[in-house]
Design an enzyme around this catalytic site. Structure first.
Site, PDB file in Angstrom:
ATOM      1  N   GLY A   1       0.813  -1.215   0.000  1.00  0.00           N
ATOM      2  CA  GLY A   1       0.000   0.000   0.000  1.00  0.00           C
ATOM      3  C   GLY A   1       0.843   1.260   0.000  1.00  0.00           C
ATOM      4  O   GLY A   1       1.736   1.397   0.824  1.00  0.00           O
ATOM      5  N   SER A   2       0.593   2.181  -0.897  1.00  0.00           N
ATOM      6  CA  SER A   2       1.498   3.306  -1.028  1.00  0.00           C
ATOM      7  C   SER A   2       0.907   4.379  -1.941  1.00  0.00           C
ATOM      8  O   SER A   2      -0.259   4.334  -2.315  1.00  0.00           O
ATOM      9  CB  SER A   2       2.838   2.822  -1.585  1.00  0.00           C
TER      10      SER A   2
END
Length: 208
Positions: A176-177
Site C-alpha cells: 500500500g502506497s
C-alpha cells in the site's frame, strides 16, 4: 506470471509453516498460512508490461487510482508552472513503480518520515519517501514514492547516473502506497480524478 524476488522472504516462510501444520493434521492453521502465502504471491506479482510507443507520451508510473491532479508554481526541481498527479496504490494493485519517460536519473533522495495513510494530503510531505529527479527531453520531471499506513519499505532499483526507458521498473513499494508525479506545464494531462491507471501502460499525459 513472475513473482518479485523481494517477496521470497514473505511467502516462503508462510508456505513452510503451512506445510508443517498440514503434516500433523492441523488443517485450519495450515489453510490460514496457505491463504497468507497466496496473498503474498498476489501482492508481489510482476506482470509483463509492453509500454505504448510514441515520443510525446507520458506513462503512468504506477498501478492504482488517481486521487489528485493539481497545479503547482514553485517546485525545487521544476522551474515554472506544472501539474502533479497523485496515484494511490491499494493492497490489490501491482506495487512496482515505472519510469514515465525515457530519462537520465539525476538524483535519488531518501526522506525519513511518518506512516500516515497514503491517500491523506499531508502524506505527500510528512511520510517516508524516495524522490527521483529525472532529466528528460522536456526538462526535469520529479517522481516521489511514498509509504503508507501498511507500506513500510521502498526499494529503489536505480541510482544517479542511470538511464531508464519509458515503462522500465525503477522501484517497489511494499504493501500500500502512493506515487506523486510532478510534470512541467508543457505536458497536457490525459487522466481524470478517480481513474484507474496501470504503470507503464496508461498514458497520463502528452507533450504539447
Amino acid at each position: 506470471m513472475k513473482i518479485a524476488r523481494e517477496g521470497l522472504v514473505f511467502y516462503l516462510p508462510s508456505l513452510v509453516l503451512a506445510i508443517l501444520l498440514f503434516i500433523p493434521g492441523w488443517w485450519v492453521g495450515g489453510l490460514l498460512f496457505l491463504l497468507l502465502t497466496t496473498a503474498f504471491l498476489f501482492f508481489f506479482r510482476d506482470p509483463r508490461r509492453i509500454p505504448p510507443t510514441g515520443q510525446n507520451l507520458v506513462l503512468s508510473p504506477a498501478d492504482g487510482t488517481v486521487i489528485k491532479i493539481e497545479e503547482f508554481t514553485n517546485h525545487p526541481e521544476i522551474a515554472g508552472r506544472g501539474k502533479v498527479v497523485s496515484i494511490f496504490l491499494s493492497l490489490l494493485d501491482v506495487h512496482f513503480t515505472r519510469a514515465p519517460l525515457t530519462a537520465l536519473v539525476k538524483r535519488v533522495d531518501y526522506q525519513p518520515g511518518k506512516f500516515l495513510p497514503a491517500y491523506r494530503p499531508e502524506a505527500s510531505t510528512e511520510n517516508e519517501s524516495s524522490g527521483l529527479t529525472l532529466e528528460t527531453e522536456i526538462g526535469p520531471v520529479y517522481l516521489k514514492q511514498m509509504v503508507g499506513i501498511a507500506a513500510r519499505r521502498i526499494k529503489c532499483y536505480v541510482r544517479a547516473g542511470d538511464r531508464v526507458e519509458a515503462g522500465q521498473k525503477i522501484g517497489l513499494i511494499y504493501f500500500g502506497s502512493r506515487v506523486d508525479l510532478y510534470l512541467p506545464d508543457k505536458v497536457e494531462i490525459k487522466v481524470s480524478l478517480n481513474q484507474k491507471v496501470k504503470g507503464g501502460l496508461t498514458v497520463i499525459g502528452e507533450i504539447k
